[in-house]
Design a protein around this motif. Structure first.
Motif, PDB file in Angstrom:
ATOM      1  N   LYS A  68      28.522 -32.846  23.165  1.00  0.00           N
ATOM      2  CA  LYS A  68      28.865 -31.621  23.898  1.00  0.00           C
ATOM      3  C   LYS A  68      27.585 -30.903  24.306  1.00  0.00           C
ATOM      4  O   LYS A  68      26.657 -30.783  23.517  1.00  0.00           O
ATOM      5  N   VAL A  69      27.580 -30.424  25.553  1.00  0.00           N
ATOM      6  CA  VAL A  69      26.392 -29.797  26.133  1.00  0.00           C
ATOM      7  C   VAL A  69      26.742 -28.415  26.657  1.00  0.00           C
ATOM      8  O   VAL A  69      27.815 -28.204  27.241  1.00  0.00           O
ATOM      9  N   VAL A  70      25.847 -27.481  26.445  1.00  0.00           N
ATOM     10  CA  VAL A  70      25.932 -26.149  27.057  1.00  0.00           C
ATOM     11  C   VAL A  70      24.632 -25.929  27.822  1.00  0.00           C
ATOM     12  O   VAL A  70      23.546 -26.115  27.271  1.00  0.00           O
ATOM     13  N   TRP A  71      24.728 -25.537  29.100  1.00  0.00           N
ATOM     14  CA  TRP A  71      23.527 -25.367  29.909  1.00  0.00           C
ATOM     15  C   TRP A  71      23.576 -24.038  30.657  1.00  0.00           C
ATOM     16  O   TRP A  71      24.658 -23.470  30.877  1.00  0.00           O
ATOM     17  N   VAL A  87      21.527 -17.177  36.252  1.00  0.00           N
ATOM     18  CA  VAL A  87      22.206 -17.203  37.543  1.00  0.00           C
ATOM     19  C   VAL A  87      23.341 -18.239  37.598  1.00  0.00           C
ATOM     20  O   VAL A  87      24.239 -18.132  38.425  1.00  0.00           O
ATOM     21  N   LYS A  88      23.306 -19.248  36.711  1.00  0.00           N
ATOM     22  CA  LYS A  88      24.364 -20.258  36.615  1.00  0.00           C
ATOM     23  C   LYS A  88      24.496 -20.675  35.161  1.00  0.00           C
ATOM     24  O   LYS A  88      23.506 -20.689  34.409  1.00  0.00           O
ATOM     25  N   ALA A  89      25.709 -21.059  34.744  1.00  0.00           N
ATOM     26  CA  ALA A  89      25.917 -21.530  33.375  1.00  0.00           C
ATOM     27  C   ALA A  89      27.162 -22.409  33.349  1.00  0.00           C
ATOM     28  O   ALA A  89      28.043 -22.305  34.205  1.00  0.00           O
ATOM     29  N   GLY A  90      27.233 -23.313  32.362  1.00  0.00           N
ATOM     30  CA  GLY A  90      28.397 -24.174  32.242  1.00  0.00           C
ATOM     31  C   GLY A  90      28.309 -25.031  30.995  1.00  0.00           C
ATOM     32  O   GLY A  90      27.391 -24.906  30.179  1.00  0.00           O
ATOM     33  N   SER A  91      29.294 -25.923  30.838  1.00  0.00           N
ATOM     34  CA  SER A  91      29.332 -26.815  29.676  1.00  0.00           C
ATOM     35  C   SER A  91      29.879 -28.166  30.107  1.00  0.00           C
ATOM     36  O   SER A  91      30.585 -28.283  31.116  1.00  0.00           O
ATOM     37  N   TRP A 116      18.946 -26.826  28.690  1.00  0.00           N
ATOM     38  CA  TRP A 116      19.997 -27.800  28.360  1.00  0.00           C
ATOM     39  C   TRP A 116      20.103 -27.914  26.842  1.00  0.00           C
ATOM     40  O   TRP A 116      19.249 -28.496  26.173  1.00  0.00           O
ATOM     41  N   ASN A 117      21.163 -27.351  26.268  1.00  0.00           N
ATOM     42  CA  ASN A 117      21.381 -27.379  24.813  1.00  0.00           C
ATOM     43  C   ASN A 117      22.570 -28.284  24.488  1.00  0.00           C
ATOM     44  O   ASN A 117      23.534 -28.334  25.251  1.00  0.00           O
ATOM     45  N   PHE A 118      22.516 -28.958  23.348  1.00  0.00           N
ATOM     46  CA  PHE A 118      23.569 -29.909  22.997  1.00  0.00           C
ATOM     47  C   PHE A 118      23.680 -30.045  21.490  1.00  0.00           C
ATOM     48  O   PHE A 118      22.772 -29.650  20.737  1.00  0.00           O
ATOM     49  N   GLU A 119      24.790 -30.614  21.036  1.00  0.00           N
ATOM     50  CA  GLU A 119      25.024 -30.817  19.601  1.00  0.00           C
ATOM     51  C   GLU A 119      23.994 -31.788  19.032  1.00  0.00           C
ATOM     52  O   GLU A 119      23.665 -32.807  19.643  1.00  0.00           O
TER      53      GLU A 119
END
Length: 226
Positions: A68-71, A87-91, A116-119
């Motif tokens: 799973k990624v959160v960016w 300005v933008k975000a998503g998963s 870019w963050n992830f488990e």
């Protein structure tokens, strides 16, 4: 016997070490993948980064299965936004191959930074600095071009295929305009006097009168001699 036992123990230990080696050398879960900035027209199978884009998407490769990624994307420099403003975000949830991509997106012209963050990550987030730069499309000029200086504007005929009518022509179409001669002017043998009588007719009448007068005078003289 003790020597054989010791030798057997060493062989067993070596065999165990060789058996466990593949597991020890396997890549541990965590920061195994990479993320790329892709132009919207670039295929998602290509593992290249494009730091200057207009319409773009984020493309992930080689991460762990189903990770799973959160960016998010922050304004960075060269634009009207404050540096660090999101300005933008998503998963995303990556597929079994550790691959996935976002939808296409756009940003105002300027410089930005992707986080870019992830488990299971070890350390800080993966990041990419890139620039949004869209070319301005100038609209085509509208309207008819003006006449060239020094040239008279052309006059289009009112009906297709016909020449424009002259303001002096007042007669029916297809006829030449008639002209009325002024008093005293001549038009060949059909000159007219001021009262409208032809000069030729008056001359003929005068000649006839002279002839009649001469005839009568001759008869009178003959009658006197007889």
């Amino acid at each position: 016997m003790r020597t054989l036992t010791s030798t057997g123990a060493l062989v067993a230990a070596a065999a165990l070490t060789l058996t466990a080696a593949p597991s020890a050398l396997a890549t541990p879960p965590g920061d195994n993948g990479t993320v790329k900035i892709h132009d919207a027209g670039t295929g998602e199978e290509l593992r290249k980064n494009e730091p200057k884009v207009c319409e773009f998407y984020l493309d992930a490769f080689g991460f762990d299965a189903a990770q799973k990624v959160v960016w998010h994307i922050e304004a960075w420099a060269g634009n009207d936004l404050d540096k660090g403003e999101t300005v933008k975000a998503g998963s995303l949830t990556l597929d079994a191959d550790g691959h996935e991509r976002t939808e296409d997106m756009t940003l105002p012209d300027g410089q930005y930074k992707l986080f870019w963050n992830f488990e299971g990550e070890n350390g800080s987030a993966k990041h990419k600095v890139f620039k949004s730069e869209c070319e301005d499309e100038s609209p085509a000029p509208s309207g008819s071009p003006s006449a060239t200086p020094g040239e008279e504007p052309s006059v289009e005929p009112s009906t297709p295929g016909e020449e424009p009518s002259s303001p002096a022509a007042s007669g029916p179409a297809g006829e030449e305009p008639s002209t009325t001669p002024s008093p005293g002017s001549s038009d060949g043998d059909l000159a007219e006097t001021g009262n409208g009588a032809p000069v030729g007719l008056l001359s003929a009448a005068a000649a006839a009168l002279v002839a009649v007068g001469g005839f009568l005078l001759t008869r009178r003289r003959q009658g006197r001699q007889n």
